[in-house]
Write an enzyme that holds these catalytic residues in place. Structure first.
Site, short mmCIF file in Angstrom:
data_model
loop_
_atom_site.label_atom_id
_atom_site.label_comp_id
_atom_site.label_asym_id
_atom_site.label_seq_id
_atom_site.Cartn_x
_atom_site.Cartn_y
_atom_site.Cartn_z
N GLY A 25 0.84 -1.19 0.00
CA GLY A 25 0.00 0.00 0.00
C GLY A 25 0.87 1.24 0.00
CG HIS A 107 2.02 3.62 13.65
ND1 HIS A 107 2.43 4.60 14.52
CD2 HIS A 107 0.68 3.47 13.87
CE1 HIS A 107 1.38 5.03 15.22
NE2 HIS A 107 0.32 4.35 14.85
N GLY A 133 3.49 7.56 2.46
CA GLY A 133 4.26 6.61 1.66
C GLY A 133 4.54 7.11 0.24
CD GLU A 229 -4.13 31.88 -1.68
OE1 GLU A 229 -3.23 32.46 -1.05
OE2 GLU A 229 -5.26 32.37 -1.87
P1 NAD Z 1 -2.29 0.75 3.29
O1 NAD Z 1 -3.69 0.71 3.76
O2 NAD Z 1 -1.92 1.78 2.28
O3 NAD Z 1 -1.83 -0.61 2.61
C1 NAD Z 1 -2.04 -1.84 3.11
C2 NAD Z 1 -1.67 -2.95 2.12
O4 NAD Z 1 -1.83 -4.15 2.84
C3 NAD Z 1 -2.60 -3.07 0.93
O5 NAD Z 1 -2.19 -2.31 -0.17
C4 NAD Z 1 -2.50 -4.54 0.63
O6 NAD Z 1 -1.33 -4.81 -0.10
C5 NAD Z 1 -2.34 -5.16 2.00
N1 NAD Z 1 -3.61 -5.65 2.60
C6 NAD Z 1 -4.75 -4.98 2.79
N2 NAD Z 1 -5.66 -5.75 3.38
C7 NAD Z 1 -5.09 -6.95 3.58
C8 NAD Z 1 -5.53 -8.18 4.16
N3 NAD Z 1 -6.76 -8.33 4.63
N4 NAD Z 1 -4.63 -9.18 4.21
C9 NAD Z 1 -3.40 -9.06 3.72
N5 NAD Z 1 -2.95 -7.93 3.16
C10 NAD Z 1 -3.77 -6.89 3.09
O7 NAD Z 1 -1.37 0.81 4.57
P2 NAD Z 1 -0.33 1.97 4.96
O8 NAD Z 1 -1.06 3.24 5.13
O9 NAD Z 1 0.84 1.91 4.05
O10 NAD Z 1 0.11 1.51 6.44
C11 NAD Z 1 1.04 0.49 6.66
C12 NAD Z 1 1.78 0.78 7.96
O11 NAD Z 1 2.58 1.95 7.80
C13 NAD Z 1 0.87 1.06 9.15
O12 NAD Z 1 1.50 0.55 10.28
C14 NAD Z 1 0.83 2.58 9.20
O13 NAD Z 1 0.52 3.11 10.46
C15 NAD Z 1 2.26 2.89 8.81
N6 NAD Z 1 2.48 4.24 8.30
C16 NAD Z 1 1.76 4.66 7.22
C17 NAD Z 1 1.99 5.90 6.67
C18 NAD Z 1 1.29 6.32 5.40
O14 NAD Z 1 1.78 7.22 4.76
N7 NAD Z 1 0.20 5.71 4.96
C19 NAD Z 1 2.96 6.76 7.26
C20 NAD Z 1 3.71 6.30 8.35
C21 NAD Z 1 3.46 5.02 8.85
MG MG Z 2 0.27 7.40 11.59
MG MG Z 3 -5.11 36.18 -0.27
#
Ligand code: NAD
Ligand code: MG
Ligand code: MG
EC number: 1.1.1.86
Length: 337
Positions: A25, A107, A133, A229
Site C-alpha cells: 500500500g 508505526h 508513503g 492556496e
Molecule cells: P495501506 O492501507 O496503504 O496498505 C495496506 C496494504 O496491505 C494493501 O495495499 C495490501 O497490499 C495489504 N492488505 C490490505 N488488506 C489486507 C488483508 N486483509 N490481508 C493481507 N494484506 C492486506 O497501509 P499503509 O497506510 O501503508 O500503512 C502500513 C503501515 O505503515 C501502518 O502501520 C501505518 O501506520 C504505517 N504508516 C503509514 C503511513 C502512510 O503514509 N500511509 C505513514 C507512516 C506510517
Molecule cells: Mg500514523
Molecule cells: Mg489572499
C-alpha cells in the site's frame, strides 16, 4: 537529540539479508521499491487474489504469498493496515518467522498497545518515515528523502544497527534519522495526525470553505482560497518556517494572521488537543480503533462515502481537471501505488 545520516548507517548489514515487505500500500510500495533500488534483496508478501499482487509484479518486484515470504526472510517488515496486522501476524507470519529473524514496523501501534507480542528470539524494530508513503517513494526517486524515526522493542544493539540501515536504505538517511521508542513514536504520531496534520487541518479547510459558501460566495472561489492556496503557504513554511511564510505574504495577511489566528485556535481548541493526547496515552483511542477494525471499519466506510458527495470535493475535482499539470505527475496513481 542525535540525528543520524547516511554516513552513520551500515547498509552491508542488510545486503546479506532477504527482506520481506508485507503489504504493497502507501508505505509498502515505497519501502519495497526504495529497498530494491538501494540494492537489497526484496520479496513482497501479499494475498494471491489481492489487488496489490499485479501492481508489485508490474513494478518488477518478486512477489510471494505472505507465509512463504515470511519463511524465507531475515527481516519481515509488516506494512499492512494497523487494524489487520495482529490477525495476519498470528496466522501467516509468526508460525513462519525464522529463529533470530527480525520483525519491523513503520508505526508502533501494535507493539505499544500489545496487539502483537513476538517471541523473545525475534528482534523487533521500527523504521517510521515521518511522511506519507507516496512521498517516501517520490522523494527517494528525486534524490531527497523523508525524515525517519527508528526504535527497538527488543534485540539490543544488533537490532538498532539493523533499524538504522533499513531507515537509510529507504531514503531516510538523506533527511535525518532520529532514535526514539515505540511508545514515543506511537503517541506523537497519533496525536499529530489527529490534532494537526489530518484531523485538524481537514476540519479547518472544510470550515473555512463552508463559511464562505454559506455567506454566498462561489464554491470555486472558496476552494481556491481555503484548499488550493494551502499548498503554496505550506511550501513556504516547509522551506523556511513560519518566518519565511510571513516574509512572503503581504503585511495585510501577516497582520490578519497574528490578530485573528489565535481566535480560531483558542484556549478551547488547545484544551481539546490535550484531551485528544490523553485519549492516545491512556489507550482509549486504540481501543476504539481496534473495535472499528474488528467490525470491518464501518465509520471509515461511511465517512468515505459522505466525502464523495461533499461540495468541496465535487468543486475541487472540477477545478483540478482544468489544471492539466496536476494530473501528469500525481503522487497517487491508484493503478500503480
Ligand atoms: P495501506 O492501507 O496503504 O496498505 C495496506 C496494504 O496491505 C494493501 O495495499 C495490501 O497490499 C495489504 N492488505 C490490505 N488488506 C489486507 C488483508 N486483509 N490481508 C493481507 N494484506 C492486506 O497501509 P499503509 O497506510 O501503508 O500503512 C502500513 C503501515 O505503515 C501502518 O502501520 C501505518 O501506520 C504505517 N504508516 C503509514 C503511513 C502512510 O503514509 N500511509 C505513514 C507512516 C506510517
Ligand atoms: Mg500514523
Ligand atoms: Mg489572499
Amino acid at each position: 537529540m542525535k540525528v543520524y545520516y547516511d554516513k552513520d548507517a551500515n547498509l552491508r548489514l542488510l545486503k546479506k539479508q532477504t527482506i520481506a515487505v508485507i503489504g504493497y500500500g502507501s508505505q509498502g510500495h515505497a519501502h519495497a521499491n526504495n529497498l530494491h533500488e538501494s540494492g537489497m534483496k526484496v520479496v513482497v508478501g501479499l494475498r494471491k487474489d489481492g489487488a496489490s499482487w499485479q501492481k508489485a509484479k508490474k513494478a518488477g518486484l518478486r512477489v510471494a504469498e505472505i507465509a512463504a515470504a515470511a519463511k524465507e526472510a531475515d527481516l519481515v517488515m509488516l506494512l499492512l493496515p494497523d487494524e489487520l496486522q495482529a490477525e495476519v501476524y498470528e496466522r501467516d507470519v509468526a508460525p513462519n518467522l525464522r529463529k533470530g529473524a527480525a520483525l519491523g514496523f513503520a508505526h508502533g501501534f501494535n507493539i505499544h498497545y500489545s496487539q502483537i507480542e513476538p517471541r523473545a528470539d525475534v528482534k523487533v524494530i521500527m523504521a517510521a518515515p515521518k511522511g506519507p508513503g507516496h512521498l517516501v517513494r517520490s522523494t527517494y526517486v528525486d534524490g531527497s528523502g523523508i525524515p525517519c524515526l527508528i526504535a527497538v522493542h527488543q534485540g539490543g544493539k544488533a537490532a538498532r544497527d539493523l533499524a538504522l540501515a533499513y531507515a537509510a536504505a529507504i531514503g531516510g538517511g538523506r533527511a535525518g534519522i532520529i532514535a526514539t521508542s515505540f511508545k514515543e513514536e506511537t503517541e506523537t504520531d497519533l496525536f499529530g495526525e489527529q490534532a494537526v496534520l489530518c484531523g485538524g487541518l481537514v476540519e479547518l479547510v472544510r470550515a473555512g470553505f463552508d463559511t464562505l459558501v454559506e455567506a454566498g460566495y462561489a464554491p470555486e472561489m472558496a476552494y481556491f482560497e481555503c484548499l488550493h492556496e494551502l499548498k503554496l503557504i505550506i511550501d513556504l513554511m516547509y522551506e523556511g518556517g513560519v518566518a519565511d511564510m510571513f516574509y512572503s505574504i503581504s503585511n495585510t495577511a501577516e497582520y490578519g494572521a497574528i490578530s485573528r489566528g489565535p481566535r480560531i485556535i483558542d484556549e478551547r481548541a488547545r484544551a481539546e488537543m490535550r484531551r485528544i493526547l490523553a485519549e492516545v496515552r491512556s489507550g482509549s483511542f486504540a481501543k476504539e480503533f481496534i473495535a472499528e477494525g474488528r467490525t470491518n471499519t464501518p465509520a471509515l466506510k461511511r465517512a468515505r462515502a459522505a466525502l464523495r458527495e461533499e461540495p468541496i470535493e465535487v468543486t475541487g475535482a472540477k477545478l483540478r481537471a482544468m489544471m492539466k499539470w496536476l494530473g501528469k505527475k500525481k503522487l497517487v496513481d491508484r493503478a500503480k501505488n
